[in-house]
Design a protein around this motif. Sequence first.
Motif, short mmCIF file in Angstrom:
data_model
loop_
_atom_site.label_atom_id
_atom_site.label_comp_id
_atom_site.label_asym_id
_atom_site.label_seq_id
_atom_site.Cartn_x
_atom_site.Cartn_y
_atom_site.Cartn_z
N TYR A 1 0.92 -1.30 -0.02
CA TYR A 1 0.13 -0.02 -0.05
C TYR A 1 0.85 1.17 0.06
O TYR A 1 1.98 1.21 0.55
CB TYR A 1 -0.86 0.13 1.21
CG TYR A 1 -1.83 -1.21 1.32
CD1 TYR A 1 -3.18 -1.19 0.52
CD2 TYR A 1 -1.54 -2.33 2.04
CE1 TYR A 1 -3.66 -2.29 0.50
CE2 TYR A 1 -2.46 -3.57 1.77
CZ TYR A 1 -3.52 -3.59 1.34
OH TYR A 1 -4.24 -4.66 1.25
N ARG A 2 0.25 2.45 -0.72
CA ARG A 2 0.89 3.64 -0.57
C ARG A 2 -0.24 4.51 0.23
O ARG A 2 -1.32 4.30 -0.07
CB ARG A 2 1.00 4.26 -1.90
CG ARG A 2 2.07 3.64 -2.60
CD ARG A 2 2.31 4.06 -4.08
NE ARG A 2 1.68 5.29 -4.37
CZ ARG A 2 1.39 5.53 -5.46
NH1 ARG A 2 1.51 4.71 -6.51
NH2 ARG A 2 0.56 6.76 -5.94
N SER B 1 -2.66 6.59 -2.25
CA SER B 1 -3.48 5.98 -3.29
C SER B 1 -4.57 4.83 -2.69
O SER B 1 -4.30 4.15 -1.63
CB SER B 1 -2.58 5.05 -4.05
OG SER B 1 -3.39 4.08 -5.03
N GLU C 1 -4.60 -0.94 -3.92
CA GLU C 1 -3.44 -1.82 -3.57
C GLU C 1 -2.64 -1.85 -4.71
O GLU C 1 -2.89 -2.04 -6.08
CB GLU C 1 -3.85 -3.13 -3.21
CG GLU C 1 -2.94 -4.05 -2.67
CD GLU C 1 -3.17 -5.64 -2.46
OE1 GLU C 1 -2.55 -6.43 -1.98
OE2 GLU C 1 -4.71 -5.78 -2.46
N GLN C 2 -1.17 -1.76 -4.30
CA GLN C 2 -0.08 -1.83 -5.50
C GLN C 2 0.46 -3.34 -5.63
O GLN C 2 0.46 -3.88 -4.85
CB GLN C 2 1.04 -0.93 -5.00
CG GLN C 2 0.71 0.24 -4.98
CD GLN C 2 0.16 1.13 -5.84
OE1 GLN C 2 0.38 1.18 -6.98
NE2 GLN C 2 -1.25 1.76 -5.54
N HIS C 3 0.77 -3.62 -6.89
CA HIS C 3 1.32 -5.34 -6.91
C HIS C 3 2.46 -5.28 -7.69
O HIS C 3 2.69 -4.21 -8.52
CB HIS C 3 0.27 -5.87 -7.67
CG HIS C 3 -1.08 -6.44 -6.89
ND1 HIS C 3 -1.03 -7.35 -5.93
CD2 HIS C 3 -2.22 -5.50 -6.63
CE1 HIS C 3 -2.21 -7.33 -5.43
NE2 HIS C 3 -2.95 -6.64 -5.72
N ASP C 4 3.39 -6.33 -7.42
CA ASP C 4 4.40 -6.52 -8.17
C ASP C 4 4.67 -8.19 -8.18
O ASP C 4 4.23 -8.75 -7.19
CB ASP C 4 5.55 -5.71 -7.86
CG ASP C 4 6.70 -5.68 -8.95
OD1 ASP C 4 6.31 -6.15 -9.97
OD2 ASP C 4 7.78 -5.00 -8.77
N LEU D 1 8.46 -3.87 -4.68
CA LEU D 1 7.71 -3.08 -3.95
C LEU D 1 8.54 -2.38 -2.59
O LEU D 1 7.95 -1.73 -1.82
CB LEU D 1 6.43 -3.63 -3.34
CG LEU D 1 5.50 -4.33 -4.15
CD1 LEU D 1 4.26 -5.06 -3.50
CD2 LEU D 1 4.94 -3.13 -5.20
N LEU E 1 7.20 0.91 -0.04
CA LEU E 1 5.66 0.62 0.21
C LEU E 1 5.32 -0.13 1.53
O LEU E 1 6.16 -0.76 2.02
CB LEU E 1 5.03 0.01 -0.81
CG LEU E 1 5.24 0.70 -2.17
CD1 LEU E 1 4.10 -0.14 -3.14
CD2 LEU E 1 4.96 2.09 -2.16
#
Length: 166
Positions: free
Chosen positions: A85-86, A89, A92-95, A116, A119
């Motif tokens: 997470y940021r 935003s 949810e951010q993913h990589d 990530l 984050l």
Amino acid sequence: MQLFMVYLGGRIQGCHIEMHDIRFVVGQSIEQTYSKLKSQWVGDKNNVHMDSYMAVNHIDGYKVELVDTYVEQNKQLYFVNLGAYRSDSMAEQHDFALYVAGSPAEAKQRAKSDLLAGLSHIHKDDLHDVDDCFAIDLLDSQLNIKLTPSGHAQPIKPDWFGYYIL
């Protein structure tokens, strides 16, 4: 035969935003895999597209080959998808990445240190031993992944990206 990692997108009934998934598929060319990829999509089969793909050849200093015999090895190929997470935003951010590791815990730990950075609340969303997932879900015949030390490591980046309707 070539192992491909493919990023698919499309609609799923009841969702308000486009959904995405990673699929592993085998073929002599990416074009040969389109019908298999379309059949694997969990949503509307008439509304699925490919955003990118990568031929998997060398991961973490190992050559990745497909063979039709059983291979006994102490390392396996893993796919790890992390979420984080940021604070600025809502999404949810993913990589994700592929790792050659001796255990799921080792692959997960390596991913947490690689992906990530910066984050918060980094967590494992998915972890697949590609060997097991591969034999069960992706092939009509039994092919196995053979890992041979090579000293080469390809970056996890697309061989192609864009928007291709399957």
